[in-house]
Design an enzyme around this catalytic site. Structure first.
Site, PDB file in Angstrom:
ATOM      1  N   TYR A   1       0.798  -1.229   0.000  1.00  0.00           N
ATOM      2  CA  TYR A   1       0.000   0.000   0.000  1.00  0.00           C
ATOM      3  C   TYR A   1       0.830   1.279   0.000  1.00  0.00           C
ATOM      4  O   TYR A   1       0.284   2.370   0.129  1.00  0.00           O
ATOM      5  CB  TYR A   1      -0.956   0.000   1.198  1.00  0.00           C
ATOM      6  CG  TYR A   1      -0.275  -0.210   2.539  1.00  0.00           C
ATOM      7  CD1 TYR A   1       0.291   0.860   3.239  1.00  0.00           C
ATOM      8  CD2 TYR A   1      -0.197  -1.472   3.102  1.00  0.00           C
ATOM      9  CE1 TYR A   1       0.914   0.670   4.450  1.00  0.00           C
ATOM     10  CE2 TYR A   1       0.419  -1.672   4.329  1.00  0.00           C
ATOM     11  CZ  TYR A   1       0.973  -0.598   4.995  1.00  0.00           C
ATOM     12  OH  TYR A   1       1.592  -0.791   6.203  1.00  0.00           O
ATOM     13  N   GLY A   2       2.141   1.174  -0.152  1.00  0.00           N
ATOM     14  CA  GLY A   2       2.984   2.365  -0.088  1.00  0.00           C
ATOM     15  C   GLY A   2       4.058   2.376  -1.149  1.00  0.00           C
ATOM     16  O   GLY A   2       3.769   2.402  -2.341  1.00  0.00           O
ATOM     17  N   THR A   3       5.303   2.317  -0.708  1.00  0.00           N
ATOM     18  CA  THR A   3       6.426   2.456  -1.640  1.00  0.00           C
ATOM     19  C   THR A   3       6.626   1.242  -2.545  1.00  0.00           C
ATOM     20  O   THR A   3       7.476   1.279  -3.429  1.00  0.00           O
ATOM     21  CB  THR A   3       7.743   2.742  -0.885  1.00  0.00           C
ATOM     22  OG1 THR A   3       8.092   1.605  -0.091  1.00  0.00           O
ATOM     23  CG2 THR A   3       7.620   3.993  -0.018  1.00  0.00           C
ATOM     24  N   LEU A   4       5.840   0.195  -2.333  1.00  0.00           N
ATOM     25  CA  LEU A   4       5.906  -0.982  -3.214  1.00  0.00           C
ATOM     26  C   LEU A   4       4.873  -0.931  -4.336  1.00  0.00           C
ATOM     27  O   LEU A   4       4.845  -1.808  -5.191  1.00  0.00           O
ATOM     28  CB  LEU A   4       5.724  -2.264  -2.396  1.00  0.00           C
ATOM     29  CG  LEU A   4       6.894  -2.593  -1.474  1.00  0.00           C
ATOM     30  CD1 LEU A   4       6.477  -3.586  -0.406  1.00  0.00           C
ATOM     31  CD2 LEU A   4       8.075  -3.108  -2.267  1.00  0.00           C
TER      32      LEU A   4
ATOM     33  N   GLU B   1      10.536  -3.968   5.556  1.00  0.00           N
ATOM     34  CA  GLU B   1       9.569  -3.542   6.566  1.00  0.00           C
ATOM     35  C   GLU B   1      10.096  -3.664   7.992  1.00  0.00           C
ATOM     36  O   GLU B   1       9.364  -3.407   8.945  1.00  0.00           O
ATOM     37  CB  GLU B   1       8.265  -4.335   6.410  1.00  0.00           C
ATOM     38  CG  GLU B   1       7.688  -4.334   5.006  1.00  0.00           C
ATOM     39  CD  GLU B   1       7.243  -2.956   4.496  1.00  0.00           C
ATOM     40  OE1 GLU B   1       7.466  -1.939   5.193  1.00  0.00           O
ATOM     41  OE2 GLU B   1       6.674  -2.903   3.409  1.00  0.00           O
TER      42      GLU B   1
END
Length: 149
Positions: A11-14, A81
């Site tokens: 849900y972010g930098t991926l 993470e």
């Protein structure tokens, strides 16, 4: 449960177009599709977001590892993470199993790994964090300024 081979909800930098997508996911996935995570809220982090349990929906993508890439991908994502193991006191995130709904058309929920903020981080976010009301990391930034010729 920790040995389950499941897709990942990112849900972010991926997400596609974000800085860690090509670095960690390119060539290691067989499918990536939009998805939502109900029962969660999204908060700003220092250059990346945190999901926490809550009354909201987080928008992201459901990522399936390519054949033969699952172990490598799991290790890479755990490292990114800062996940050291279930309930480890130095975890930045906890990797947990949650129901995620793939899209864009409504589909049956699937079980997936999700990285939630670790308990200490969650406490800090709930007391002084900056929520992302849309639940979508990509909408947190203002649109780019118009380009002049």
């Amino acid at each position: 449960m920790t040995d389950a081979v499941l897709p990942f909800f990112v849900y972010g930098t991926l997400l596609p177009g974000e800085r860690n997508h090509d670095l960690l996911l390119r060539g290691r996935t067989s499918a990536e599709r939009p998805a939502v995570l109900p029962g969660a809220l999204l908060y700003e982090g220092p250059g990346y977001p945190y999901a926490v349990e809550g009354n909201g929906t987080v928008h992201g993508a459901l990522v399936t590892a390519a054949p033969g890439s699952y172990g490598e991908l799991l290790e890479l994502l755990d490292h990114l993470e800062e996940y050291l193991g279930p309930d480890h006191p130095r975890n930045l995130y906890e990797r947990v199993v949650r129901q995620v709904t793939p899209g864009p058309e409504p589909a049956e929920p699937v079980r997936a790994w999700v990285y939630f903020a670790a308990p200490a981080v969650t406490r800090t976010l709930r007391t002084g964090g900056t929520p992302i009301p849309s639940g979508a990391w990509l909408t947190r930034r203002p649109p780019p300024a118009p380009r002049t010729p």
